[in-house]
Design an enzyme around this catalytic site. Structure first.
Site, PDB file in Angstrom:
ATOM      1  N   HIS A 197      96.122   4.056  52.239  1.00 32.18           N
ATOM      2  CA  HIS A 197      95.423   5.176  51.600  1.00 32.18           C
ATOM      3  C   HIS A 197      94.749   6.131  52.569  1.00 32.18           C
ATOM      4  O   HIS A 197      94.234   7.170  52.161  1.00 32.18           O
ATOM      5  CB  HIS A 197      94.445   4.676  50.529  1.00 32.18           C
ATOM      6  CG  HIS A 197      93.180   4.046  51.016  1.00 32.18           C
ATOM      7  ND1 HIS A 197      91.964   4.667  50.914  1.00 32.18           N
ATOM      8  CD2 HIS A 197      92.930   2.843  51.586  1.00 32.18           C
ATOM      9  CE1 HIS A 197      91.015   3.868  51.391  1.00 32.18           C
ATOM     10  NE2 HIS A 197      91.575   2.753  51.804  1.00 32.18           N
ATOM     11  N   CYS A 318      79.701   4.690  52.537  1.00 31.72           N
ATOM     12  CA  CYS A 318      78.830   4.537  51.368  1.00 31.72           C
ATOM     13  C   CYS A 318      79.620   3.843  50.280  1.00 31.72           C
ATOM     14  O   CYS A 318      79.782   4.345  49.179  1.00 31.72           O
ATOM     15  CB  CYS A 318      78.272   5.868  50.903  1.00 31.72           C
ATOM     16  SG  CYS A 318      79.532   7.107  50.665  1.00 31.72           S
TER      17      CYS A 318
HETATM   18  N1  PLP Z   1      88.911  -0.054  58.993  1.00 32.14           N
HETATM   19  C1  PLP Z   1      88.500   1.214  59.067  1.00 32.14           C
HETATM   20  C2  PLP Z   1      88.278   1.836  60.405  1.00 32.14           C
HETATM   21  C3  PLP Z   1      88.276   1.952  57.900  1.00 32.14           C
HETATM   22  O1  PLP Z   1      87.851   3.227  57.988  1.00 32.14           O
HETATM   23  C4  PLP Z   1      88.492   1.327  56.645  1.00 32.14           C
HETATM   24  C5  PLP Z   1      88.223   2.056  55.398  1.00 32.14           C
HETATM   25  O2  PLP Z   1      87.369   2.917  55.340  1.00 32.14           O
HETATM   26  C6  PLP Z   1      88.938   0.004  56.626  1.00 32.14           C
HETATM   27  C7  PLP Z   1      89.128  -0.661  57.812  1.00 32.14           C
HETATM   28  C8  PLP Z   1      89.195  -0.700  55.327  1.00 32.14           C
HETATM   29  O3  PLP Z   1      90.458  -0.324  54.805  1.00 32.14           O
HETATM   30  P1  PLP Z   1      90.781  -0.547  53.257  1.00 32.14           P
HETATM   31  O4  PLP Z   1      89.982   0.443  52.503  1.00 32.14           O
HETATM   32  O5  PLP Z   1      92.264  -0.296  53.148  1.00 32.14           O
HETATM   33  O6  PLP Z   1      90.438  -1.962  52.923  1.00 32.14           O
END
Ligand code: PLP
Length: 377
Positions: A197, A318
């Site tokens: 996403h 957030c």
């Molecule tokens: N790692 C980073 C650097 C992120 O920015 C995010 C989501 O904001 C995630 C991991 C988590 O990913 P997911 O929303 O697909 O679980």
């Protein structure tokens, strides 16, 4: 005429790409489970394997290195749990890592050391070198690009140190993937987390890429899907869309890099008003800008922009709908600015006009707040 909203919050979730929507709808029409051996099952399997090839191409690995999971959070957890199961006895975590890494490391039961960053947000290699001299084999977690500032970390340089110490390098590339070119082998990563996403695919699907030195250990038990690495019937439609989005993101990389100019133009405008750009001077993602106007709280900025039809984020995550002072900005040594950080992030459908409107809205709100403060004083 109603104003067209401006969406500059791609680092939270990118709008789904048309190619991903089409792939998802096509896959939803295949009425089967990829583990079934009949014709419909084989059609579903083909969809999953095509997507695996597309996601593998995003980071330059063979398709067999890709394990599909439910998103970036699970990909990070699978890597950390696997390293623990393989006998790694401690974890070194970049101070500006996402909670998906930081909290999972803390919950692992292993000792965790936070790896400091400098004022630009860049992890300090000399610190790592000294740290790796300590006892026990270390899992080192270093993100490729930061979700708040867009700062790109020296992953390839860190990998040389980690290899020399017989460690495991896990790279959270959730924010970097689809925004800059990634070569898994050149970075020297052992595992790498990806999420659909953030690059124009749907929420709830991601992947863990594993190199030849890493052995993955399943976290949940059940069927033998994903070659025994991740039990549970595959999210065929989500995976199909992830593959299509990954392919489109690779195609659009050069176009996305042009947003650097729009980002920098906005940076100059807000700096002229007295704001501070965080991560300036470090390599950054082309479409991410994080800045702070002292005294102008993150939440107030987000609300003012929203009223003007511009969607951006507080510098901090957030996830619960509540804005906290940015832990990332604090780790960079700018605690005074942490409550005032704003993140603006564009992507595949953003235009120059979006960035200009964001600047107009922010400057108008900043001036209003300043005028009100002067009245009170
Ligand atoms: N790692 C980073 C650097 C992120 O920015 C995010 C989501 O904001 C995630 C991991 C988590 O990913 P997911 O929303 O697909 O679980």
């Amino acid at each position: 005429m109603p104003r067209a909203p401006v969406y500059l919050d791609y680092n939270a979730t990118a709008p789904i790409r048309p190619e991903a929507q089409e792939a998802m709808l096509r896959a939803l029409k295949v009425p089967s489970n990829p583990s079934s051996v009949h014709a419909a099952g084989r059609a579903a399997r083909d969809i999953v394997e095509t997507a695996r090839t597309q996601v593998a191409a995003l980071v330059g690995v063979p398709a067999g290195s890709v394990t599909f999971v439910s998103g970036g959070t699970e990909a990070n957890a699978l890597a950390i749990e696997s390293a623990r199961a393989c006998g790694f006895t401690r974890i070194v975590v970049g101070a500006t890592e996402h909670d998906a890494v930081m909290e999972t490391a803390k919950a692992s039961g292993l000792p965790v050391e936070a790896w400091p960053v400098d004022a630009r947000g860049v992890a300090q290699l000399s610190w790592l070198e000294a740290e790796l001299n300590g006892p026990g084999r270390a899992l080192v977690c270093l993100m490729l690009a930061n979700n708040e500032t867009g700062v790109i970390q020296p992953v390839a340089e860190a990998s040389v140190l980690v290899r020399a110490a017989d460690g495991w390098l896990h790279v959270d590339a959730v924010q970097a993937a689809g925004k800059i070119a990634i070569d898994f082998s050149a970075l020297g990563a052992d595992t790498m987390a990806l999420s659909a996403h953030k690059l124009g695919g749907p929420q709830g699907v991601g992947a863990l890429v594993a190199g030849t030195r890493a052995t993955l250990h399943r976290r949940q038990h059940g069927g033998g899907q994903e070659r025994g690495r991740r039990a549970g019937t595959e999210n065929v439609a989500g995976i199909a869309a992830f593959g299509a989005a990954a392919e489109a993101a690779v195609r659009d990389l050069a176009k996305l890099s042009e947003q650097t100019q729009w980002r920098d133009a906005l940076a100059e405008r807000v700096k002229a008003e007295g704001a501070v750009v965080l991560g300036e001077g470090a390599d950054r993602l082309p479409q991410t800008l994080c800045f702070a106007g002292e005294g102008f709280g993150s939440e107030i900025q987000v609300m003012n922009l929203d009223l003007a039809g511009v969607m951006a984020s507080a510098g901090s995550a957030c996830s619960s709908g509540k804005v906290k002072a940015s832990r990332v900005v604090e780790a960079m040594g700018h605690s005074n600015l942490a409550p005032f950080a704003l993140r603006v992030s564009g992507g595949w459908a953003s235009t120059e006009d979006d960035w200009i409107k964001c600047g107009d809205a922010w400057i108008a709100a900043w001036k209003r707040i300043g005028a009100r403060r002067r009245e009170v004083a």
